[in-house]
Design an enzyme around this catalytic site. Structure first.
Site, PDB file in Angstrom:
ATOM      1  N   ARG A   1      -4.914   2.240  -4.507  1.00  0.00           N
ATOM      2  CA  ARG A   1      -4.907   1.980  -5.336  1.00  0.00           C
ATOM      3  C   ARG A   1      -5.520   2.077  -6.548  1.00  0.00           C
ATOM      4  NH1 ARG A   1      -0.758   0.276  -2.984  1.00  0.00           N
ATOM      5  NH2 ARG A   1      -1.162  -2.573  -2.659  1.00  0.00           N
TER       6      ARG A   1
ATOM      7  N   GLU B   1      -1.248  -1.084 -13.284  1.00  0.00           N
ATOM      8  CA  GLU B   1       0.240  -0.119 -12.980  1.00  0.00           C
ATOM      9  C   GLU B   1       1.625  -1.837 -13.188  1.00  0.00           C
ATOM     10  OE1 GLU B   1       0.101   2.067  -9.635  1.00  0.00           O
ATOM     11  OE2 GLU B   1       0.585   0.309  -8.716  1.00  0.00           O
TER      12      GLU B   1
ATOM     13  N   ARG C   1      -4.725   4.479   8.567  1.00  0.00           N
ATOM     14  CA  ARG C   1      -3.493   5.720   9.046  1.00  0.00           C
ATOM     15  C   ARG C   1      -3.075   6.571   8.263  1.00  0.00           C
ATOM     16  NH1 ARG C   1      -2.182   0.313  10.986  1.00  0.00           N
ATOM     17  NH2 ARG C   1      -1.583  -0.142  12.856  1.00  0.00           N
ATOM     18  N   ILE C   2      -2.991   6.173   6.719  1.00  0.00           N
ATOM     19  CA  ILE C   2      -2.827   7.345   6.529  1.00  0.00           C
ATOM     20  C   ILE C   2      -3.421   8.393   5.976  1.00  0.00           C
ATOM     21  CG2 ILE C   2      -1.864   7.239   3.403  1.00  0.00           C
ATOM     22  CD1 ILE C   2      -1.277   4.545   3.688  1.00  0.00           C
TER      23      ILE C   2
ATOM     24  N   HIS D   1       4.190   5.207  -8.407  1.00  0.00           N
ATOM     25  CA  HIS D   1       3.789   4.986  -7.122  1.00  0.00           C
ATOM     26  C   HIS D   1       5.099   4.804  -5.815  1.00  0.00           C
ATOM     27  CE1 HIS D   1       1.173   1.195  -5.657  1.00  0.00           C
ATOM     28  NE2 HIS D   1       1.671   1.756  -4.809  1.00  0.00           N
TER      29      HIS D   1
ATOM     30  N   ASP E   1     -15.846   6.778   5.823  1.00  0.00           N
ATOM     31  CA  ASP E   1     -15.867   5.381   6.121  1.00  0.00           C
ATOM     32  C   ASP E   1     -16.196   3.733   6.586  1.00  0.00           C
ATOM     33  OD1 ASP E   1     -13.487   3.071   6.728  1.00  0.00           O
ATOM     34  OD2 ASP E   1     -11.914   4.512   6.779  1.00  0.00           O
TER      35      ASP E   1
ATOM     36  N   ASN F   1     -15.584  -1.391  -3.498  1.00  0.00           N
ATOM     37  CA  ASN F   1     -15.627  -0.498  -3.498  1.00  0.00           C
ATOM     38  C   ASN F   1     -14.061   0.000  -4.977  1.00  0.00           C
ATOM     39  OD1 ASN F   1     -12.106  -0.376  -3.104  1.00  0.00           O
ATOM     40  ND2 ASN F   1     -12.399   0.268  -0.930  1.00  0.00           N
TER      41      ASN F   1
ATOM     42  N   ASP G   1      -0.436   9.067  -8.246  1.00  0.00           N
ATOM     43  CA  ASP G   1       0.413   7.862  -7.814  1.00  0.00           C
ATOM     44  C   ASP G   1       0.073   6.443  -8.078  1.00  0.00           C
ATOM     45  OD1 ASP G   1       3.291   7.788  -6.899  1.00  0.00           O
ATOM     46  OD2 ASP G   1       2.453   6.697  -5.229  1.00  0.00           O
TER      47      ASP G   1
HETATM   48  C1  COI Z   1       1.975  -1.044  -0.564  1.00  0.00           C
HETATM   49  O1  COI Z   1       2.705  -0.522   1.140  1.00  0.00           O
HETATM   50  O2  COI Z   1       1.369  -1.567  -0.318  1.00  0.00           O
HETATM   51  C2  COI Z   1       2.301   0.186  -1.389  1.00  0.00           C
HETATM   52  O3  COI Z   1       2.001  -0.004  -1.915  1.00  0.00           O
HETATM   53  C3  COI Z   1       3.713   0.279  -1.107  1.00  0.00           C
HETATM   54  C4  COI Z   1       4.539  -0.631  -2.419  1.00  0.00           C
HETATM   55  C5  COI Z   1       4.812   0.258  -3.549  1.00  0.00           C
HETATM   56  C6  COI Z   1       5.706  -0.540  -1.857  1.00  0.00           C
END
Ligand code: COI
Length: 335
Positions: free
Chosen positions: A235, A264, A154-155, A299, A175, A212, A259
């Site tokens: 990620r 992290e 989706r993203i 993030h 993909d 990956n 991001d």
């Molecule tokens: C996720 O939706 O998995 C994200 O990475 C956002 C999260 C920091 C709320």
């Protein structure tokens, strides 16, 4: 029905309270994270709602099993911090929120990339020193560039739309699961290495899996054209940070927008007294932050009013559905 939610932030609380009122459900909202200890507070409840970057451990699932709690609903997409074998062993079922706002992520990505392409960090530094000269910061236009999207869920698809329809960029994709609509547009390459070779910008939109890990590494960066860009809003583990840092320092990679970061957890959404404090936990991250052409955000791609409301509403809807009917469209099935 009684539900309990962990790690509720102030910006989520009004949405959670409104959901509970509207659905007439007894919901307890905690600010604690969900650990082997705090899970004890869930005794007597029918389902757990949670979001955290900390791991969801075997101890959490064992106690859920002991208390007869069968369902956990996450207020986010990623399940990489879930001990899946332990979840399965305990017979706990999990839902996530796969589509709280793909556009939120894609929009931040565009902001970061456009800053890099239009040389904002350079102009900001120069102007602060009273230097208003143009040279040497002439820019490239996105419509002349090729964007490589790794991960077209989706993203990735929201990003595709903006790159292709909005900016007129050429987009290629990789993909393991091909989206039929994008496949019909002929965007896919079969070998991810071809994407690295052809793209001026590589953007990551895949989940973190064993397969990956470090998709972007010293070898794939070396395959890329000189002056290319890397974007990661997915990620941290998809990218070898040290390799990227080296590539940017050498001038091979023109810039990066990140991001998310390796290691992290415990850094993002926390306030430190100085970057030196952060360096004790993650020296590579701090070295990256010090580079003018690496832009780091904490993030926050998801962090919009629209997304936060959807995360709360959709996760409670899913938990409600699991408890009352034993099923939900957003249950994550682990094979
Ligand atoms: C996720 O939706 O998995 C994200 O990475 C956002 C999260 C920091 C709320």
């Amino acid at each position: 029905m009684k539900l309990i939610a962990y790690d509720i932030r102030d910006d989520e609380r009004p949405y959670a309270e409104a959901w509970a009122k509207e659905h007439n459900v007894d919901v307890t909202l905690l600010s604690d994270q969900l650990t082997d200890k705090t899970v004890e507070k869930a005794k007597g409840y029918d389902g757990i709602n949670a979001y955290q970057q900390l791991p969801y451990t075997a101890g959490v699932f064992e106690k859920m099993n002991e208390y007869g709690i069968k369902y956990i609903s996450l207020r986010n997409i990623g399940t990489d911090n879930v001990d899946i074998p332990a979840l399965k062993k305990a017979g706990v079922r999990l839902t996530n929120v796969p589509s709280y706002s793909p556009e939120a992520i894609a929009e931040l990505e565009m902001a970061g990339l456009m800053m890099l392409l239009r040389r904002m960090p350079e102009f900001r530094t120069k102007i602060a020193q009273g230097n208003f000269s143009w040279k040497p910061d002439i820019a490239r236009e996105l419509q002349t560039l090729t964007v490589g999207i790794i991960g077209t869920g989706r993203i990735g698809r929201a990003a595709y739309k903006i790159y292709h329809e909005g900016f007129g960029a050429k987009v290629i994709g990789y993909d393991v699961y091909k989206n039929p609509e994008l496949d019909a547009q002929g965007i896919y390459v079969d070998d991810v290495n071809d994407l690295f070779k052809q793209a001026d910008i590589v953007t990551l939109h895949a989940p973190a899996t064993k397969e990956n890990y470090h998709t972007v590494n010293a070898d794939t960066l070396a395959e890329m054209k000189d002056g290319s860009y890397i974007i990661n809003t997915a990620r941290g583990d998809l990218l070898d940070s040290q390799a990227l840092l080296d590539s940017v320092k050498s001038g091979k990679t023109a810039g990066a927008f990140l991001d998310v970061e390796e290691n992290e957890v415990g850094i993002f959404n926390n306030k430190f007294s100085s970057l030196d404090e952060v360096a004790k936990k993650n020296p590579v991250l701090v070295d990256m932050i010090k580079q003018e052409n690496i832009i780091v955000t904490p993030h926050v791609a998801f962090y919009t009013h629209t997304a936060v409301k959807n995360m709360v509403d959709d996760s409670f809807d899913a938990l409600n559905s699991m408890v009352t009917t034993g099923k939900a469209d957003t249950e994550v099935k682990f094979d």
